[in-house]
Design a protein around this motif. Structure first.
Motif, PDB file in Angstrom:
ATOM      1  N   ASP B  47      21.061  38.577  53.362  1.00 45.63           N
ATOM      2  CA  ASP B  47      22.487  38.526  53.086  1.00 45.63           C
ATOM      3  C   ASP B  47      22.770  38.567  51.578  1.00 45.63           C
ATOM      4  O   ASP B  47      23.605  39.342  51.105  1.00 45.63           O
ATOM      5  CB  ASP B  47      23.007  37.202  53.650  1.00 45.63           C
ATOM      6  CG  ASP B  47      24.283  37.396  54.407  1.00 45.63           C
ATOM      7  OD1 ASP B  47      24.340  38.386  55.163  1.00 45.63           O
ATOM      8  OD2 ASP B  47      25.201  36.576  54.222  1.00 45.63           O
ATOM      9  N   ALA B  48      22.043  37.740  50.851  1.00 50.11           N
ATOM     10  CA  ALA B  48      22.250  37.647  49.403  1.00 50.11           C
ATOM     11  C   ALA B  48      21.837  38.951  48.722  1.00 50.11           C
ATOM     12  O   ALA B  48      22.539  39.442  47.818  1.00 50.11           O
ATOM     13  CB  ALA B  48      21.450  36.478  48.843  1.00 50.11           C
ATOM     14  N   ALA B  49      20.721  39.526  49.169  1.00 47.17           N
ATOM     15  CA  ALA B  49      20.243  40.770  48.549  1.00 47.17           C
ATOM     16  C   ALA B  49      21.255  41.890  48.781  1.00 47.17           C
ATOM     17  O   ALA B  49      21.565  42.674  47.881  1.00 47.17           O
ATOM     18  CB  ALA B  49      18.876  41.148  49.123  1.00 47.17           C
ATOM     19  N   GLN B  50      21.796  41.929  49.987  1.00 49.76           N
ATOM     20  CA  GLN B  50      22.814  42.940  50.280  1.00 49.76           C
ATOM     21  C   GLN B  50      24.036  42.765  49.395  1.00 49.76           C
ATOM     22  O   GLN B  50      24.547  43.727  48.823  1.00 49.76           O
ATOM     23  CB  GLN B  50      23.253  42.829  51.737  1.00 49.76           C
ATOM     24  CG  GLN B  50      22.410  43.654  52.657  1.00 49.76           C
ATOM     25  CD  GLN B  50      23.051  43.730  54.028  1.00 49.76           C
ATOM     26  OE1 GLN B  50      24.266  43.813  54.165  1.00 49.76           O
ATOM     27  NE2 GLN B  50      22.232  43.701  55.052  1.00 49.76           N
ATOM     28  N   GLU B  51      24.456  41.529  49.291  1.00 49.61           N
ATOM     29  CA  GLU B  51      25.636  41.266  48.478  1.00 49.61           C
ATOM     30  C   GLU B  51      25.379  41.631  47.012  1.00 49.61           C
ATOM     31  O   GLU B  51      26.259  42.162  46.331  1.00 49.61           O
ATOM     32  CB  GLU B  51      26.049  39.805  48.603  1.00 49.61           C
ATOM     33  CG  GLU B  51      27.475  39.596  48.129  1.00 49.61           C
ATOM     34  CD  GLU B  51      27.908  38.136  48.157  1.00 49.61           C
ATOM     35  OE1 GLU B  51      27.348  37.367  48.951  1.00 49.61           O
ATOM     36  OE2 GLU B  51      28.803  37.784  47.377  1.00 49.61           O
ATOM     37  N   ALA B  52      24.148  41.362  46.573  1.00 51.09           N
ATOM     38  CA  ALA B  52      23.798  41.688  45.184  1.00 51.09           C
ATOM     39  C   ALA B  52      23.956  43.187  44.933  1.00 51.09           C
ATOM     40  O   ALA B  52      24.535  43.616  43.924  1.00 51.09           O
ATOM     41  CB  ALA B  52      22.369  41.247  44.888  1.00 51.09           C
ATOM     42  N   PHE B  53      23.477  43.996  45.866  1.00 53.83           N
ATOM     43  CA  PHE B  53      23.582  45.453  45.689  1.00 53.83           C
ATOM     44  C   PHE B  53      25.044  45.914  45.746  1.00 53.83           C
ATOM     45  O   PHE B  53      25.446  46.795  44.998  1.00 53.83           O
ATOM     46  CB  PHE B  53      22.748  46.184  46.738  1.00 53.83           C
ATOM     47  CG  PHE B  53      21.294  46.238  46.386  1.00 53.83           C
ATOM     48  CD1 PHE B  53      20.865  46.968  45.277  1.00 53.83           C
ATOM     49  CD2 PHE B  53      20.355  45.567  47.140  1.00 53.83           C
ATOM     50  CE1 PHE B  53      19.521  47.023  44.931  1.00 53.83           C
ATOM     51  CE2 PHE B  53      19.001  45.614  46.808  1.00 53.83           C
ATOM     52  CZ  PHE B  53      18.591  46.344  45.705  1.00 53.83           C
ATOM     53  N   ILE B  54      25.797  45.302  46.639  1.00 52.57           N
ATOM     54  CA  ILE B  54      27.201  45.695  46.741  1.00 52.57           C
ATOM     55  C   ILE B  54      27.943  45.345  45.453  1.00 52.57           C
ATOM     56  O   ILE B  54      28.720  46.144  44.925  1.00 52.57           O
ATOM     57  CB  ILE B  54      27.857  45.039  47.979  1.00 52.57           C
ATOM     58  CG1 ILE B  54      27.255  45.659  49.248  1.00 52.57           C
ATOM     59  CG2 ILE B  54      29.374  45.235  47.957  1.00 52.57           C
ATOM     60  CD1 ILE B  54      27.541  44.908  50.515  1.00 52.57           C
ATOM     61  N   ARG B  55      27.627  44.166  44.915  1.00 58.56           N
ATOM     62  CA  ARG B  55      28.252  43.794  43.643  1.00 58.56           C
ATOM     63  C   ARG B  55      27.851  44.737  42.529  1.00 58.56           C
ATOM     64  O   ARG B  55      28.663  45.095  41.679  1.00 58.56           O
ATOM     65  CB  ARG B  55      27.836  42.379  43.256  1.00 58.56           C
ATOM     66  CG  ARG B  55      28.665  41.365  43.965  1.00 58.56           C
ATOM     67  CD  ARG B  55      28.654  40.060  43.212  1.00 58.56           C
ATOM     68  NE  ARG B  55      29.226  39.024  44.065  1.00 58.56           N
ATOM     69  CZ  ARG B  55      29.325  37.765  43.719  1.00 58.56           C
ATOM     70  NH1 ARG B  55      28.875  37.373  42.544  1.00 58.56           N
ATOM     71  NH2 ARG B  55      29.859  36.895  44.535  1.00 58.56           N
ATOM     72  N   ALA B  56      26.595  45.114  42.527  1.00 59.85           N
ATOM     73  CA  ALA B  56      26.117  46.039  41.489  1.00 59.85           C
ATOM     74  C   ALA B  56      26.895  47.347  41.590  1.00 59.85           C
ATOM     75  O   ALA B  56      27.313  47.927  40.583  1.00 59.85           O
ATOM     76  CB  ALA B  56      24.623  46.291  41.654  1.00 59.85           C
ATOM     77  N   TYR B  57      27.103  47.802  42.809  1.00 59.52           N
ATOM     78  CA  TYR B  57      27.835  49.054  43.010  1.00 59.52           C
ATOM     79  C   TYR B  57      29.274  48.940  42.494  1.00 59.52           C
ATOM     80  O   TYR B  57      29.751  49.791  41.754  1.00 59.52           O
ATOM     81  CB  TYR B  57      27.830  49.415  44.490  1.00 59.52           C
ATOM     82  CG  TYR B  57      28.651  50.650  44.795  1.00 59.52           C
ATOM     83  CD1 TYR B  57      28.117  51.926  44.589  1.00 59.52           C
ATOM     84  CD2 TYR B  57      29.953  50.547  45.265  1.00 59.52           C
ATOM     85  CE1 TYR B  57      28.863  53.055  44.845  1.00 59.52           C
ATOM     86  CE2 TYR B  57      30.706  51.667  45.523  1.00 59.52           C
ATOM     87  CZ  TYR B  57      30.154  52.922  45.316  1.00 59.52           C
ATOM     88  OH  TYR B  57      30.896  54.028  45.568  1.00 59.52           O
ATOM     89  N   VAL B  58      29.911  47.865  42.895  1.00 53.11           N
ATOM     90  CA  VAL B  58      31.316  47.691  42.518  1.00 53.11           C
ATOM     91  C   VAL B  58      31.470  47.545  41.002  1.00 53.11           C
ATOM     92  O   VAL B  58      32.431  48.041  40.415  1.00 53.11           O
ATOM     93  CB  VAL B  58      31.909  46.456  43.254  1.00 53.11           C
ATOM     94  CG1 VAL B  58      33.304  46.161  42.759  1.00 53.11           C
ATOM     95  CG2 VAL B  58      31.928  46.702  44.757  1.00 53.11           C
ATOM     96  N   ASN B  59      30.488  46.879  40.380  1.00 52.24           N
ATOM     97  CA  ASN B  59      30.597  46.609  38.949  1.00 52.24           C
ATOM     98  C   ASN B  59      29.758  47.537  38.087  1.00 52.24           C
ATOM     99  O   ASN B  59      29.440  47.213  36.949  1.00 52.24           O
ATOM    100  CB  ASN B  59      30.184  45.164  38.664  1.00 52.24           C
ATOM    101  CG  ASN B  59      31.117  44.186  39.349  1.00 52.24           C
ATOM    102  OD1 ASN B  59      32.324  44.256  39.184  1.00 52.24           O
ATOM    103  ND2 ASN B  59      30.564  43.292  40.149  1.00 52.24           N
ATOM    104  N   ILE B  60      29.384  48.673  38.649  1.00 53.57           N
ATOM    105  CA  ILE B  60      28.465  49.563  37.925  1.00 53.57           C
ATOM    106  C   ILE B  60      29.028  49.971  36.554  1.00 53.57           C
ATOM    107  O   ILE B  60      28.281  50.225  35.614  1.00 53.57           O
ATOM    108  CB  ILE B  60      28.126  50.810  38.797  1.00 53.57           C
ATOM    109  CG1 ILE B  60      26.919  51.576  38.228  1.00 53.57           C
ATOM    110  CG2 ILE B  60      29.305  51.763  38.917  1.00 53.57           C
ATOM    111  CD1 ILE B  60      25.610  51.094  38.738  1.00 53.57           C
TER     112      ILE B  60
END
Lengths: 204, 187
Positions: B47-60
């Motif tokens: 869950d956390a790893a997924q969220e980390a990637f999604i955040r990275a995408y949004v804040n790229i």
């Protein structure tokens, strides 16, 4: 207990790979002599080995898919652009289709004039082409923006674009008889004609 | 930095979402591993790893290319894991100074002096003990230990990820290592 804070500090510097040569030598010498420090150092080394060798877990197979699925929607423009670059043939084909249908549409819109294929025996009355009774017309007849009344015989196909056909009881058409009144029919008619012509040139 | 990743980041910044799949593929193991060691269970780690990637995408767009991309990702994943740790159970972590005596005797009973740590780790129980020992570390020690030993990051990289001076990183690693020694040094 190890002898001093300084010795323990050196142990950690050593484990960090961040120790001066001279200090490393002094640490080694000390450890050889002092059992308490030696035990402390081995315990630290062992701990590091445990932590370093702890087994690695991998995320589930669908991990990437799940992440991608949960991303916010991307810009539509980019998605189309990528689709086009990945499918050059389909892009070309759809572009062709788009252009040809739109040009046909334009022709359909503009082409409101009454016209028909000139053949022997045909009579014209007020936008109506008449195949007179008892006469035989050889070949295909195409009528645009007008009607056709068939009282005689046609040895070929009859196509009426944007108009109606009236077949009298005595009238006869040996080929196909077709009315084209909608734009889609009209496109289909053109597509068929192109296909037919291609087939004809191929068989020649 | 890797040309491939650099190029993928550019594409993502332009809005090409599919380019991000390559980035996820490239770093998923390490990010997942990091989250797993920080949180201690697979479900939460995923869950956390997924969220980390999604955040990275949004804040790229906030990614500064002078920083290593992996460090930036680690920073996101670390902060997220710490947030989750705090929300989960704020008082379960023992201070590094306090070590459970029960644990010690249990560890010593199982200890087999003749085996190397690598061999001993093949036992599932030992794997669990190591993980438990990591989870017992207070968050500031746990973070540096996980970063250092799970991905063999340099002190400099850890300092970049956590935005802390190298001296602080070193001190925390030393304290963390001492705390772990109390649980694992006797095995």
């Amino acid at each position: 207990m190890p002898c001093s804070e300084k010795i323990v500090q050196w142990m950690h510097d050593y484990l960090d790979g961040d120790i001066q040569k001279e200090e490393e030598q002094r640490l080694r010498n000390h450890i050889q002599q002092c059992e308490a420090c030696r035990e402390h150092f081995y315990a630290l080394e062992k701990t590091v080995a445990f932590v370093e060798n702890v087994s690695h877990f991998t995320p589930p197979d669908d991990f990437v898919k799940k992440v991608m699925y949960n991303l916010p929607r991307e810009k539509r423009r980019v998605r189309w652009k990528r689709w086009f670059t990945h499918h050059p043939f389909l892009t070309a084909a759809s572009l062709f289709l788009l252009l040809s249908t739109s040009s046909l549409w334009a022709v359909w819109q503009e082409d409101n004039e009454f016209s028909f294929s000139k053949q022997e025996h045909l009579i014209v009355q007020n936008h109506t082409v008449i195949v007179p009774e008892g006469k035989i017309v050889e070949g295909d007849i195409v009528v645009r923006n007008g009607d056709i009344k068939i009282e005689g015989e046609v040895h070929g196909d009859v196509t009426v674009i944007n108009g109606h056909k009236y077949l009298a009881a005595a009238g006869e058409v040996t080929g196909q008889i077709e009315e084209v009144n909608e734009v889609f029919d009209w496109i289909w008619y053109n597509v068929k004609r192109v296909g037919y012509n291609i087939a004809k040139t191929l068989t020649k | 930095m890797d040309m491939f990743i650099r190029q993928r980041i550019k594409a993502v910044k332009k809005g090409d979402q599919s380019a991000f799949a390559d980035i996820v593929e490239m770093y998923k193991d390490k990010i997942y591993q990091l989250c797993y060691r920080m949180l201690g269970n697979r479900h939460e780690a995923e869950d956390a790893a997924q969220e980390a990637f999604i955040r990275a995408y949004v804040n790229i767009h906030t990614y500064d290319p002078t920083m290593k991309f992996s460090s930036w990702l680690y920073r996101i994943a670390t902060n997220l894991s710490i947030d989750r740790m705090r929300k989960k159970k704020p008082d379960v972590y023992l201070d590094a100074e306090v070590s459970g005596t029960d644990g010690l005797t249990m560890y010593s009973q199982i200890a087999d002096k003749g085996t190397s740590p690598e061999d001993a780790l093949e036992s599932l129980e030992l794997q669990q003990m190591v993980q438990e020992a990591i989870l017992k570390l207070p968050e500031k020690y746990r973070t540096v230990i996980v970063l250092k030993y799970i991905d063999e990051l340099s002190l400099q990289e850890i300092s970049d990820i956590l935005n802390l001076p190298i001296g602080t990183v070193k001190t925390r690693i030393h304290r963390g290592r001492e705390a772990l020694r109390k649980h694992l040094g006797h095995l």
